[in-house]
Design an enzyme around this catalytic site. Sequence first.
Site, mmCIF file in Angstrom:
data_model
loop_
_atom_site.group_PDB
_atom_site.id
_atom_site.type_symbol
_atom_site.label_atom_id
_atom_site.label_comp_id
_atom_site.label_asym_id
_atom_site.label_seq_id
_atom_site.Cartn_x
_atom_site.Cartn_y
_atom_site.Cartn_z
ATOM 1 N N CYS A 32 0.820 -1.212 0.000
ATOM 2 C CA CYS A 32 0.000 0.000 0.000
ATOM 3 C C CYS A 32 0.854 1.262 0.000
ATOM 4 O O CYS A 32 2.024 1.231 0.355
ATOM 5 C CB CYS A 32 -0.847 0.051 1.269
ATOM 6 S SG CYS A 32 -2.211 -1.098 1.256
ATOM 7 N N ASP A 437 25.285 34.369 -11.409
ATOM 8 C CA ASP A 437 24.038 35.011 -11.792
ATOM 9 C C ASP A 437 23.880 36.385 -11.122
ATOM 10 O O ASP A 437 23.991 36.512 -9.906
ATOM 11 C CB ASP A 437 22.867 34.115 -11.393
ATOM 12 C CG ASP A 437 21.538 34.714 -11.792
ATOM 13 O OD1 ASP A 437 21.172 34.553 -12.961
ATOM 14 O OD2 ASP A 437 20.891 35.356 -10.935
#
Length: 501
Positions: A32, A437
């Site tokens: 399950c 960046d």
Amino acid sequence: MDWQACSRARLSRDPRFDGKFFIGVLGSRVYCRSICPAPTAKEKNVRYFPTAAAAAEAGFRPCLRCRPECSPGTPAWMGTSNTVARALRLIGKTGLDDRGMEGLAERLGVGTRHLRRLFLRHLGASPIAVAHTRRLHFAKKLIDETRLPLGQIALASGFGCVRRFNAAIRKTYKRTPTQIRRLARQAPAPFDNQYVFQLRFRPPYQWPTMLAFLKARAIPGVEAVESGSYFRSIFVEGIAGHLEVSFEEELNSLRLRIQFSEPRSLFFIVERVRAMFDLNADWGDIAITFKSDSELSGRVERAPGLRVPGCWNGFELATRAILGQQITVRAATTLAGRIAQKFGKVFPGSGTVTRLFPAPETLAEADLSSIGLTRARSHSIRALARAVCDGRLRFEGIVELQAFLQQFMELPGIGPWTAQYVAMRALGEPDAFPLGDAALLSALRLTNAAELERRAEAWRPWRAYAAMYLWNVPGSEIQESKTQFSGIRSTAASAPAFVAG
Ligand SMILES: [Zn+2]
């Protein structure tokens, strides 16, 4: 695996753990998901497995109530084993082909015994078991969620023939495919060649930020973001189609609608979209890494569940990234739209999606200066297209990060920023990081790339997620006024803003 954590997650049916482990119930021999609505078994009667394939190999069958085939994908490999990650991507792309494990190991450039050991360590199951379980789960999903004829499902899920498909389903589910389909509550049939899938994720999922990021970069004609959904054209194995992705928060899933005439490509398309929306991410691990970081903790609290947007097509993304060098996102989007308009094939799509992004073969010979590109950018894009045509540069399957970065940076006009950005979005590399960046430097009040790289060490192996937070989620109010946040945001919005070379 941490047994106590598994036990707590199982007893509380916590959806944040869905797909991170599976529960085998000894009495019923069924396995399950952590969210299964069936009554919980006693602790002494359950076993925990890191993957569905591991539970299957131990002799458990998938539960018909919680349907393990619907759980989000395994994150077990993320940020740990590169080889397992690449192998899973390859299996996701092709299934396991006829050459089986030898073929897989050969394509990855490792020995079969080593590959098997790595799989057992990270996933608890052999590569063959993992591939078989994925085929089986996809077949079950097609039986339950589509009206595709069973013969077509056998082919679409990679079983090759109906006999093997029937045998595998019967062995696993103790029912024939026809009996399973009768049990499934089917929605009325949509249009021909249209399929709807629910793609589960582990909450939280920051959909608005994901959508805003994609919207700003959507290539006019090829992609669109409208009424809270993402649309795009697709081209797979010579066939054009389109898809739509929307958010269903209460189900912890994305709803994927595919319009496509060849069911055999459905597995590939679904896997591609899962990667594009980063549905396998293990948010819990990422949040723990960022919790004690002064720059990230506030952002994470304000926008939990931010993912790294992937892409549909690596070549398209790399082209888009080159276009974006040193100009604003908006200007790059305009240029990308012109490329699609001039060189992309028209196709009878829906709404604003009417073009396919041009193939590398087309752009390799295209006169890009005619749409307003600088000589340098035209040169870069043509070189990129040629490298993809020659097979020198690949974005899918078995890409080794360092080799990719090196090959990509050999192209004219490609620096580390572009290479890392593409690794982040096209390769799904969680630790890729856009070096130097401008927006990140500004958000962190740093002055050079080396400082940024040092600062980012603390975020490994999730540096790509840190970049997404710093780009997309504002810092605290106080910080905002101190650092003139409006200025940062405009830079962040215009990232990619920095390129070396
Ligand atoms: Zn269950």
